[in-house]
Write an enzyme that holds these catalytic residues in place. Structure first.
Site, short mmCIF file in Angstrom:
data_model
loop_
_atom_site.label_atom_id
_atom_site.label_comp_id
_atom_site.label_asym_id
_atom_site.label_seq_id
_atom_site.Cartn_x
_atom_site.Cartn_y
_atom_site.Cartn_z
N ARG A 1 2.62 -4.63 16.90
CA ARG A 1 1.23 -4.16 16.71
C ARG A 1 0.26 -5.25 17.19
O ARG A 1 -0.82 -4.96 17.69
CB ARG A 1 0.99 -3.81 15.24
CG ARG A 1 1.92 -2.72 14.72
CD ARG A 1 1.79 -2.53 13.22
NE ARG A 1 2.14 -3.72 12.48
CZ ARG A 1 1.99 -3.87 11.16
NH1 ARG A 1 1.50 -2.87 10.44
NH2 ARG A 1 2.34 -5.00 10.55
N ASP B 1 -2.54 -8.41 11.64
CA ASP B 1 -3.90 -8.83 11.27
C ASP B 1 -4.42 -10.01 12.09
O ASP B 1 -5.60 -10.32 12.04
CB ASP B 1 -3.92 -9.19 9.78
CG ASP B 1 -3.58 -8.00 8.91
OD1 ASP B 1 -4.12 -6.92 9.17
OD2 ASP B 1 -2.76 -8.14 7.98
N HIS C 1 5.52 -12.70 7.79
CA HIS C 1 5.73 -11.32 7.34
C HIS C 1 6.92 -11.26 6.40
O HIS C 1 7.87 -12.05 6.55
CB HIS C 1 5.97 -10.37 8.53
CG HIS C 1 5.72 -8.94 8.19
ND1 HIS C 1 6.70 -8.12 7.66
CD2 HIS C 1 4.59 -8.20 8.24
CE1 HIS C 1 6.18 -6.94 7.43
NE2 HIS C 1 4.89 -6.95 7.76
N HIS D 1 -2.00 -8.93 2.09
CA HIS D 1 -1.72 -7.64 2.76
C HIS D 1 -2.90 -7.33 3.69
O HIS D 1 -3.23 -8.14 4.55
CB HIS D 1 -1.49 -6.59 1.65
CG HIS D 1 -0.90 -5.29 2.10
ND1 HIS D 1 -0.31 -5.08 3.32
CD2 HIS D 1 -0.81 -4.08 1.45
CE1 HIS D 1 0.11 -3.83 3.42
NE2 HIS D 1 -0.18 -3.19 2.29
N SER E 1 0.84 -1.22 0.00
CA SER E 1 0.00 0.00 0.00
C SER E 1 0.87 1.26 0.00
O SER E 1 0.63 2.19 -0.78
CB SER E 1 -0.97 0.01 1.18
OG SER E 1 -0.30 -0.27 2.39
N1 CMX Z 1 1.01 -19.76 6.26
C1 CMX Z 1 1.48 -20.65 5.38
N2 CMX Z 1 2.55 -20.46 4.60
C2 CMX Z 1 3.21 -19.30 4.76
C3 CMX Z 1 2.80 -18.33 5.68
C4 CMX Z 1 1.64 -18.58 6.45
N3 CMX Z 1 1.16 -17.70 7.32
N4 CMX Z 1 3.66 -17.29 5.62
C5 CMX Z 1 4.56 -17.60 4.67
N5 CMX Z 1 4.27 -18.80 4.14
C6 CMX Z 1 4.94 -19.47 3.02
C7 CMX Z 1 4.82 -18.59 1.79
O1 CMX Z 1 3.54 -18.72 1.17
C8 CMX Z 1 5.96 -19.09 0.96
O2 CMX Z 1 5.55 -20.30 0.35
P1 CMX Z 1 6.01 -20.69 -1.15
O3 CMX Z 1 7.49 -20.83 -1.09
O4 CMX Z 1 5.28 -21.95 -1.42
O5 CMX Z 1 5.58 -19.53 -2.02
C9 CMX Z 1 7.02 -19.42 2.00
O6 CMX Z 1 6.32 -19.58 3.24
C10 CMX Z 1 8.06 -18.35 2.16
O7 CMX Z 1 7.41 -17.12 2.41
P2 CMX Z 1 8.13 -15.98 3.28
O8 CMX Z 1 9.37 -15.59 2.55
O9 CMX Z 1 8.25 -16.38 4.69
O10 CMX Z 1 7.04 -14.82 3.25
P3 CMX Z 1 6.76 -13.74 2.11
O11 CMX Z 1 7.66 -12.58 2.36
O12 CMX Z 1 6.81 -14.35 0.76
O13 CMX Z 1 5.24 -13.37 2.40
C11 CMX Z 1 3.39 -12.87 3.73
C12 CMX Z 1 4.87 -12.64 3.53
C13 CMX Z 1 2.88 -11.92 4.82
C14 CMX Z 1 2.65 -12.54 2.45
C15 CMX Z 1 3.16 -14.34 4.15
O14 CMX Z 1 3.78 -14.58 5.39
C16 CMX Z 1 1.71 -14.73 4.22
O15 CMX Z 1 1.14 -15.09 3.19
N6 CMX Z 1 1.05 -14.65 5.44
C17 CMX Z 1 -0.37 -14.89 5.55
C18 CMX Z 1 -1.16 -13.68 5.05
C19 CMX Z 1 -1.02 -12.51 6.00
O16 CMX Z 1 -1.17 -12.63 7.20
N7 CMX Z 1 -0.75 -11.33 5.44
C20 CMX Z 1 -0.74 -10.07 6.23
C21 CMX Z 1 0.66 -9.46 6.36
C22 CMX Z 1 0.61 -8.15 7.12
C23 CMX Z 1 -0.07 -7.08 6.30
O17 CMX Z 1 0.52 -6.63 5.30
O18 CMX Z 1 -1.19 -6.70 6.61
#
Ligand code: CMX
Length: 439
Positions: free
Chosen positions: A328, A374, A319, A272, A242
């Site tokens: 937070r 979140d 994250h 996000h 964002s």
């Molecule tokens: N559950 C399951 N798998 C997860 C995970 C979770 N909560 N968090 C990360 N992973 C997975 C990723 O999907 C990724 O899998 P692939 O290799 O198959 O693609 C792997 O672990 C590596 O990811 P990462 O490097 O640890 O995390 P990213 O930087 O790629 O992504 C985020 C960060 C937040 C998108 C991810 O942790 C996620 O999808 N979390 C759940 C959604 C969420 O809570 N988002 C809110 C974030 C805060 C915000 O911006 O509001």
């Protein structure tokens, strides 16, 4: 608004001089290199942006102008009788870098309340949308519908110097922020309360209190939650989707309305800001799948594994930058413990905190197994009766405007240029890599 604008104006010349001097002394030094993996991996860890309002440390979490969340909760001015910081004060801090006095925060409160007033055409635009339109889509459309009021566009057309654009950008930011609670409340009441809208409350109400009032929640504790919520979600340095979207779109000198609408659309992704909706949906689905009643740890563990093995993420965990529990999250947990420790959903969130990190570690994919912002917000809202989970990201959006628009004002004050990184093709990467491997 004289004092806020004067305070910012006084800081612009020294900030421009600092920028000039940094460029003169260090302009050719290399801060970050980019590996091919990073190029394909969302540029994680690549230092490629300047954002002054906040900085995120992977272990410690966010600092707003150098101040941590616990410090903000202690140091920022409070509403009368309240314990949580006023977003008005946070906005002053983000914009000026100075800790506001109670008078500074109150001047912003008065200014925002003075500027509110949703034009009829914005309401009619929203009313034309199908009621099933996701609240975040409605919210983004509402923001764009306000855009004809942009002073920055008017001044640009009149021929304002680029170096002065920050002034109408600040005016737009103030007008926009003043009206965001009304847009959001309008979306909420038309979607979930049969269009039974509530006019803004008395002038003495703070920005958050008035927002709570227009949503239809009169409990003082809910207004306290709103103040905390709207502070916590405001800023998370510059590279999140964002913030980056607002900065990028603004770099074309697109006005704050259009830039913010872009950021809101980015926030609407489930990785996000939409994650706060997903957390509650996922908890509700879990309870339903497990037949209701009190959940056991074994049941919850099994459900988490089922979620992961079906190829989904556990929302609210992980994250892109953080490597510890999000402060937070901890601030919201503290609020829950003080105001609703016995709440059943709060207890489920607490149980998840004990269970999920270990499961994510065992799965071995997520780099950060800890909860993010979140993971907790939804259950706090539900406790006070705001149960419609698809609306939660809109609250995130109202808050995110504070950080992204403060940064946008500074982007214009520093006359930062059009953002235009170079992209390459996979074919280019292959031939570049082969060439660089040639002795
Ligand atoms: N559950 C399951 N798998 C997860 C995970 C979770 N909560 N968090 C990360 N992973 C997975 C990723 O999907 C990724 O899998 P692939 O290799 O198959 O693609 C792997 O672990 C590596 O990811 P990462 O490097 O640890 O995390 P990213 O930087 O790629 O992504 C985020 C960060 C937040 C998108 C991810 O942790 C996620 O999808 N979390 C759940 C959604 C969420 O809570 N988002 C809110 C974030 C805060 C915000 O911006 O509001």
């Amino acid at each position: 608004m004289a004092s806020l604008k004067e305070t910012i104006a006084a800081k612009i010349a020294p900030a421009r001089e600092e920028l000039r001097s940094v460029l003169e002394s260090h302009g050719e030094k290399t801060i970050s290199e980019v590996s091919v993996r990073q190029l394909y991996g969302g540029l994680r860890g690549v230092k490629g942006l300047v954002t002054e309002t906040s900085a995120l440390d992977p272990e410690e979490g966010i600092r707003f102008r150098g101040r941590s969340i616990p410090q903000l909760r202690e140091q920022l001015p409070k509403a009368s009788g309240g314990e949580e910081p006023l977003p008005e004060g946070l906005f002053y801090l983000l914009l000026t870098g100075d800790l506001p006095s109670a008078e500074d925060a109150d001047a912003i409160r008065r200014e925002w309340r003075r500027r509110e007033g949703l034009p009829e055409y914005v309401k009619r635009t929203l009313d034309a949308l199908p009621i099933s339109t996701h609240p975040m889509t409605q919210f983004a459309i509402g923001i764009l519908a306000l855009q004809p009021a942009s002073l920055m566009v008017r001044r640009y057309t009149e021929g304002i110097a680029k170096s002065d654009l920050w002034d109408p950008a600040l005016e737009d930011a103030m007008n926009l922020i003043a009206n965001l609670p009304h847009v959001a409340a309008y979306v909420y009441r038309r979607t979930y309360r049969d269009g039974d809208h509530l006019p803004p409350g008395p002038a003495r109400l703070c920005w958050s209190g008035n927002f709570a009032h227009m949503l239809g929640f009169s409990s003082p504790e809910f207004a306290e939650l709103m103040r905390l919520y709207l502070v916590l979600h405001s800023d998370h340095e510059g590279g999140n989707v964002s913030a980056h979207a607002v900065h990028l779109v603004g770099s074309s000198l697109s006005d704050p309305y259009r830039a913010l609408a872009s950021g809101i659309n980015g926030l609407a992704g489930p990785l996000h800001g939409l994650a706060n909706q997903e957390v509650l949906r996922w908890i509700r689905q879990m309870r339903e799948a497990l037949g209701g009643g009190t959940l056991t740890r074994d049941q919850v563990k099994k459900y988490c594994w089922e979620t992961l093995s079906s190829g989904r993420v556990i929302p609210g965990y992980g994250h892109a930058v953080l490597r510890q529990t999000d402060p937070r999250y901890l601030a919201q947990r503290d609020f829950a413990q003080r105001h609703m420790a016995d709440d059943e959903l709060v207890q489920i969130v607490a149980m998840l905190y004990e269970i999920v990190p270990e499961i994510l570690r065992q799965q071995g994919k997520a780099k950060n197994p800890w909860p993010n912002v979140d993971a907790h917000s939804g259950v706090l809202l539900v406790h006070y009766g705001l149960v419609e989970h698809e609306f939660f990201p809109v609250l995130f959006g109202v808050s995110r405007a504070l950080g992204t628009l403060s940064s946008l004002v500074w982007d214009r004050a520093l006359a930062l240029p059009l953002e235009r990184p170079k992209s390459v093709t996979t074919e280019w990467i292959r031939s570049w890599a082969e060439l660089s491997a040639t002795p």
